[in-house]
Design an enzyme around this catalytic site. Structure first.
Site, PDB file in Angstrom:
ATOM      1  N   GLU A   1       3.412  -5.347  12.364  1.00  0.00           N
ATOM      2  CA  GLU A   1       2.485  -4.216  12.154  1.00  0.00           C
ATOM      3  C   GLU A   1       1.388  -4.730  11.255  1.00  0.00           C
ATOM      4  O   GLU A   1       1.616  -4.976  10.067  1.00  0.00           O
ATOM      5  CB  GLU A   1       3.217  -3.038  11.492  1.00  0.00           C
ATOM      6  CG  GLU A   1       4.378  -2.474  12.294  1.00  0.00           C
ATOM      7  CD  GLU A   1       3.964  -1.873  13.622  1.00  0.00           C
ATOM      8  OE1 GLU A   1       2.770  -1.531  13.776  1.00  0.00           O
ATOM      9  OE2 GLU A   1       4.817  -1.785  14.516  1.00  0.00           O
TER      10      GLU A   1
ATOM     11  N   ASN B   1       0.802  -1.235   0.000  1.00  0.00           N
ATOM     12  CA  ASN B   1       0.000   0.000   0.000  1.00  0.00           C
ATOM     13  C   ASN B   1       0.831   1.279   0.000  1.00  0.00           C
ATOM     14  O   ASN B   1       0.452   2.277  -0.610  1.00  0.00           O
ATOM     15  CB  ASN B   1      -1.003  -0.020   1.167  1.00  0.00           C
ATOM     16  CG  ASN B   1      -0.325  -0.045   2.511  1.00  0.00           C
ATOM     17  OD1 ASN B   1       0.716  -0.656   2.667  1.00  0.00           O
ATOM     18  ND2 ASN B   1      -0.901   0.626   3.468  1.00  0.00           N
TER      19      ASN B   1
ATOM     20  N   CYS C   1      -3.261   1.634   6.249  1.00  0.00           N
ATOM     21  CA  CYS C   1      -3.669   0.920   7.466  1.00  0.00           C
ATOM     22  C   CYS C   1      -4.265   1.872   8.495  1.00  0.00           C
ATOM     23  O   CYS C   1      -4.995   1.447   9.381  1.00  0.00           O
ATOM     24  CB  CYS C   1      -2.483   0.176   8.054  1.00  0.00           C
ATOM     25  SG  CYS C   1      -1.058   1.245   8.287  1.00  0.00           S
TER      26      CYS C   1
ATOM     27  N   GLU D   1       7.218   0.448  16.082  1.00  0.00           N
ATOM     28  CA  GLU D   1       8.275   0.990  15.228  1.00  0.00           C
ATOM     29  C   GLU D   1       8.421   2.472  15.572  1.00  0.00           C
ATOM     30  O   GLU D   1       7.764   2.985  16.462  1.00  0.00           O
ATOM     31  CB  GLU D   1       7.899   0.811  13.755  1.00  0.00           C
ATOM     32  CG  GLU D   1       7.759  -0.650  13.362  1.00  0.00           C
ATOM     33  CD  GLU D   1       7.551  -0.859  11.870  1.00  0.00           C
ATOM     34  OE1 GLU D   1       6.685  -0.188  11.286  1.00  0.00           O
ATOM     35  OE2 GLU D   1       8.256  -1.699  11.296  1.00  0.00           O
TER      36      GLU D   1
HETATM   37  P1  NDP Z   1       0.024  -9.341   3.143  1.00  0.00           P
HETATM   38  O1  NDP Z   1       0.018  -9.824   4.550  1.00  0.00           O
HETATM   39  O2  NDP Z   1      -0.677 -10.145   2.119  1.00  0.00           O
HETATM   40  O3  NDP Z   1       1.527  -9.182   2.602  1.00  0.00           O
HETATM   41  C1  NDP Z   1       2.506  -8.409   3.241  1.00  0.00           C
HETATM   42  C2  NDP Z   1       3.869  -8.913   2.813  1.00  0.00           C
HETATM   43  O4  NDP Z   1       4.045 -10.235   3.309  1.00  0.00           O
HETATM   44  C3  NDP Z   1       4.044  -9.008   1.302  1.00  0.00           C
HETATM   45  O5  NDP Z   1       5.382  -8.736   0.974  1.00  0.00           O
HETATM   46  C4  NDP Z   1       3.703 -10.466   1.052  1.00  0.00           C
HETATM   47  O6  NDP Z   1       4.220 -10.945  -0.160  1.00  0.00           O
HETATM   48  C5  NDP Z   1       4.337 -11.120   2.247  1.00  0.00           C
HETATM   49  N1  NDP Z   1       3.830 -12.443   2.578  1.00  0.00           N
HETATM   50  C6  NDP Z   1       2.659 -13.008   2.193  1.00  0.00           C
HETATM   51  N2  NDP Z   1       2.564 -14.266   2.710  1.00  0.00           N
HETATM   52  C7  NDP Z   1       3.683 -14.476   3.443  1.00  0.00           C
HETATM   53  C8  NDP Z   1       4.167 -15.568   4.228  1.00  0.00           C
HETATM   54  N3  NDP Z   1       3.473 -16.690   4.368  1.00  0.00           N
HETATM   55  N4  NDP Z   1       5.357 -15.446   4.846  1.00  0.00           N
HETATM   56  C9  NDP Z   1       6.064 -14.308   4.747  1.00  0.00           C
HETATM   57  N5  NDP Z   1       5.676 -13.244   3.998  1.00  0.00           N
HETATM   58  C10 NDP Z   1       4.491 -13.318   3.368  1.00  0.00           C
HETATM   59  O7  NDP Z   1      -0.494  -7.848   3.186  1.00  0.00           O
HETATM   60  P2  NDP Z   1      -0.784  -6.898   1.948  1.00  0.00           P
HETATM   61  O8  NDP Z   1       0.445  -6.764   1.123  1.00  0.00           O
HETATM   62  O9  NDP Z   1      -2.059  -7.334   1.324  1.00  0.00           O
HETATM   63  O10 NDP Z   1      -0.995  -5.491   2.690  1.00  0.00           O
HETATM   64  C11 NDP Z   1      -2.192  -5.079   3.227  1.00  0.00           C
HETATM   65  C12 NDP Z   1      -2.248  -5.344   4.720  1.00  0.00           C
HETATM   66  O11 NDP Z   1      -1.171  -4.681   5.373  1.00  0.00           O
HETATM   67  C13 NDP Z   1      -3.498  -4.784   5.356  1.00  0.00           C
HETATM   68  O12 NDP Z   1      -4.030  -5.719   6.271  1.00  0.00           O
HETATM   69  C14 NDP Z   1      -3.006  -3.561   6.108  1.00  0.00           C
HETATM   70  O13 NDP Z   1      -3.787  -3.183   7.207  1.00  0.00           O
HETATM   71  C15 NDP Z   1      -1.640  -3.997   6.523  1.00  0.00           C
HETATM   72  N6  NDP Z   1      -0.813  -2.847   6.820  1.00  0.00           N
HETATM   73  C16 NDP Z   1      -0.486  -2.579   8.128  1.00  0.00           C
HETATM   74  C17 NDP Z   1       0.249  -1.453   8.452  1.00  0.00           C
HETATM   75  C18 NDP Z   1       0.641  -1.162   9.871  1.00  0.00           C
HETATM   76  O14 NDP Z   1       1.525  -0.340  10.064  1.00  0.00           O
HETATM   77  N7  NDP Z   1       0.023  -1.776  10.866  1.00  0.00           N
HETATM   78  C19 NDP Z   1       0.685  -0.516   7.415  1.00  0.00           C
HETATM   79  C20 NDP Z   1       0.306  -0.904   6.077  1.00  0.00           C
HETATM   80  C21 NDP Z   1      -0.424  -2.030   5.803  1.00  0.00           C
HETATM   81  P3  NDP Z   1       3.268 -10.930  -1.481  1.00  0.00           P
HETATM   82  O15 NDP Z   1       2.985  -9.524  -1.781  1.00  0.00           O
HETATM   83  O16 NDP Z   1       4.070 -11.592  -2.495  1.00  0.00           O
HETATM   84  O17 NDP Z   1       2.046 -11.708  -1.095  1.00  0.00           O
END
Ligand code: NDP
Length: 483
Positions: free
Chosen positions: A251, A153, A285, A464
């Site tokens: 996070e 995002n 988020c 963080e």
């Molecule tokens: P995901 O959890 O799908 O993915 C996050 C990252 O983890 C990506 O690089 C993804 O790779 C990777 N990933 C996916 N599966 C695994 C696994 N089994 N083991 C290790 N890494 C993995 O989240 P999104 O990318 O869809 O992002 C949206 C989410 O992030 C929302 O829920 C949002 O709220 C949260 N978010 C939280 C924030 C915070 O500060 N609390 C800030 C921003 C977002 P790939 O893309 O290849 O699937």
């Protein structure tokens, strides 16, 4: 600095393809078309990256904070000098308006690196004197090889938010950006080379989460994991990392309440509430997706908010009049649309938006959706409990402070909350009782990088930001010396 058609991994200072030689399509979501390709890496690439990071660790961790500062600061300078090409690439990759990439994402990526580069030269360890007996000093030593995994995002913004403190503290890093938005992390790899970062200090391995991300988490030589992403992915990561006793910073998702009292500055509130609802298509988020409004101003709020939402211009990320670009992917658009359908089944009334938009010309295949405002849903329904992460908000009236608080705290999430009131005592009472890691009063997304950042409950573990990040990326060792 121009984006390439074939993105490469950055391992041991070299830009190389995945060892399998395979690539994944990278899609421009506003055009709905493949425009580049990223390495389909796997555990073998992670292994090579971890070995490179291990080799680089002794020199990087011992070279001294001043030298690390200089190298990281050069990386920040290169981002600043290439702001326009980074911003362009971020918007092609994610579909967000280039005005946002230019004013938020890329400047913040620059600031993250500059902030932690500078912070490390001011970072001091603590001493505790036991009068007449002994003194203690606490060493804060880098951990070793650490893993950083970030979402789509805010691609470069969140990627640098992790790797900058990790590197500044003297760790070496194996990092994975989201497979959906890999381009600016690739451009950052080139900036690191140009800045003279020694080989192996930062390694960027591109590919799928369950392949590359999981291999980083599982690797026994990766001593700490900093992850930002969805709550379910966070659970999977914790299940692997916790029994290995890795340091873990998670996070995760949010379902943030925005509480609006009748005594607020209405004009300021309405402007900021529009922003907190729909910035980046609600794909932040910290966006407030549950809006609670005191009943006496509910109708006034509803009329004005719906009118302004309908006025938002959805379209080409590269047009200067665009407020909202495309959603990040076809799958994500479908997910958001299924949430809208669920809201209707649950009895919600969609007051505006929620429609798939047909565009013309180069963006006619893009993933566009009009921003939606929904009313009439109870607090405990799925629409008000589960994260949607799209341009969708619900509005609900409340009568008393206690009722607003109960609804605000009534989800499993606890990332952020916003309160609008001119009554300072009320604001403080709410801030004290809200179950959220971040509370904004009469503002939204105002960030001081020195402050702790993170969520409670299912929104995460750890914090963080500022010294919290430097503490996470260092191991504390207390030395007690008797007189
Ligand atoms: P995901 O959890 O799908 O993915 C996050 C990252 O983890 C990506 O690089 C993804 O790779 C990777 N990933 C996916 N599966 C695994 C696994 N089994 N083991 C290790 N890494 C993995 O989240 P999104 O990318 O869809 O992002 C949206 C989410 O992030 C929302 O829920 C949002 O709220 C949260 N978010 C939280 C924030 C915070 O500060 N609390 C800030 C921003 C977002 P790939 O893309 O290849 O699937």
């Amino acid at each position: 600095m121009t984006p390439d058609k074939y993105i490469k991994n950055y391992i041991n200072g070299a830009l190389i393809p995945a060892s399998s030689g395979d690539y994944i399509d990278n899609i421009n979501p506003a055009a709905g078309k493949v425009y580049s390709h990223l390495p389909d890496s796997d555990a073998e690439d992670v292994q090579i990256a971890v070995e490179a990071a291990e080799r680089a660790f002794p020199e990087w961790s011992k070279m001294g904070a001043q030298k690390r500062f200089r190298i990281l600061n050069r990386v920040a300078d290169i981002i600043e000098q290439n702001l326009e090409s980074f911003a362009h690439a971020e918007s092609v990759d994610s579909g967000k308006p280039v005005a946002m990439s230019r004013s938020v994402d890329i400047p913040r990526a620059h600031d993250n690196i500059q902030f932690f580069a500078t912070a490390i030269i001011h970072y001091a360890s603590e001493a505790h004197h036991m009068e007449g007996t002994a003194f203690n000093f606490t060493l804060r030593q880098p951990i070793g090889v650490v893993g950083c995994i970030s979402p789509w995002n805010l691609p470069l913004y969140l990627f640098t938010w992790k790797i900058a403190p990790a590197l500044a503290a003297g760790n070496t890093v194996v990092a994975k950006p989201s497979e959906i938005t890999p381009m600016t992390a690739y451009m950052l790899s080139k900036a690191c080379s140009e800045a003279g970062m020694p080989p192996g200090v930062l390694n960027v391995v591109h590919g799928l989460g369950p392949k590359v991300g999981q291999a980083i988490v599982e690797h026994p030589k990766v001593k700490a994991i900093s992850f930002t992403g969805g709550t379910n992915t966070g659970k999977k990561i914790a299940a692997i990392a916790a029994p290995m006793f890795k340091k873990l910073s998670l996070e995760l998702g949010g379902k943030n309440p925005n509480i609006i009292f009748e005594d607020c500055d209405f004009d300021q509130m309405i402007v900021d509430t529009l922003r907190s609802s729909f910035s980046n298509n609600g794909q932040i988020c910290l966006c407030g997706s549950r809006i609670y409004i005191q009943r006496s101003i509910y109708e006034k709020f509803k009329d004005e908010f719906v009118k302004r939402t309908q006025f938002l211009k959805v379209g080409d990320p590269f047009s200067s009049v665009t407020d909202l670009g495309s959603l990040v992917s076809k799958a994500h658009k479908e997910k958001v649309m299924s949430c809208l359908a669920l809201a209707e089944v649950e009895g919600g009334k969609i007051l505006c938006g929620g429609k798939s938009l047909e565009m013309k010309g180069e963006i006619k295949e893009g993933y566009f959706l009009s921003p939606a405002v929904i009313e009439g849903l109870p607090p405990n329904c799925r629409t008000n409990q589960e994260e949607i992460f799209g341009p969708v908000v619900t509005i609900t009236p409340f009568d008393t402070e206690e009722e607003a608080l109960e609804m605000a705290n009534g989800t499993n999430y606890g990332l952020s909350a916003t309160v609008w009131t001119k009554d300072v005592a009320k604001a403080n009472r709410m801030a004290e009782k809200l179950q959220a890691g971040i509370v904004w009063v009469n503002c939204w997304l105002l960030r001081d990088l020195r402050t702790p950042f993170g969520g409670m409950k299912s929104s995460g573990v750890g914090r963080e930001g500022g010294l919290e990040a430097l503490r996470f990326f260092t191991e504390a060792k207390n030395v007690c010396q008797k007189y």
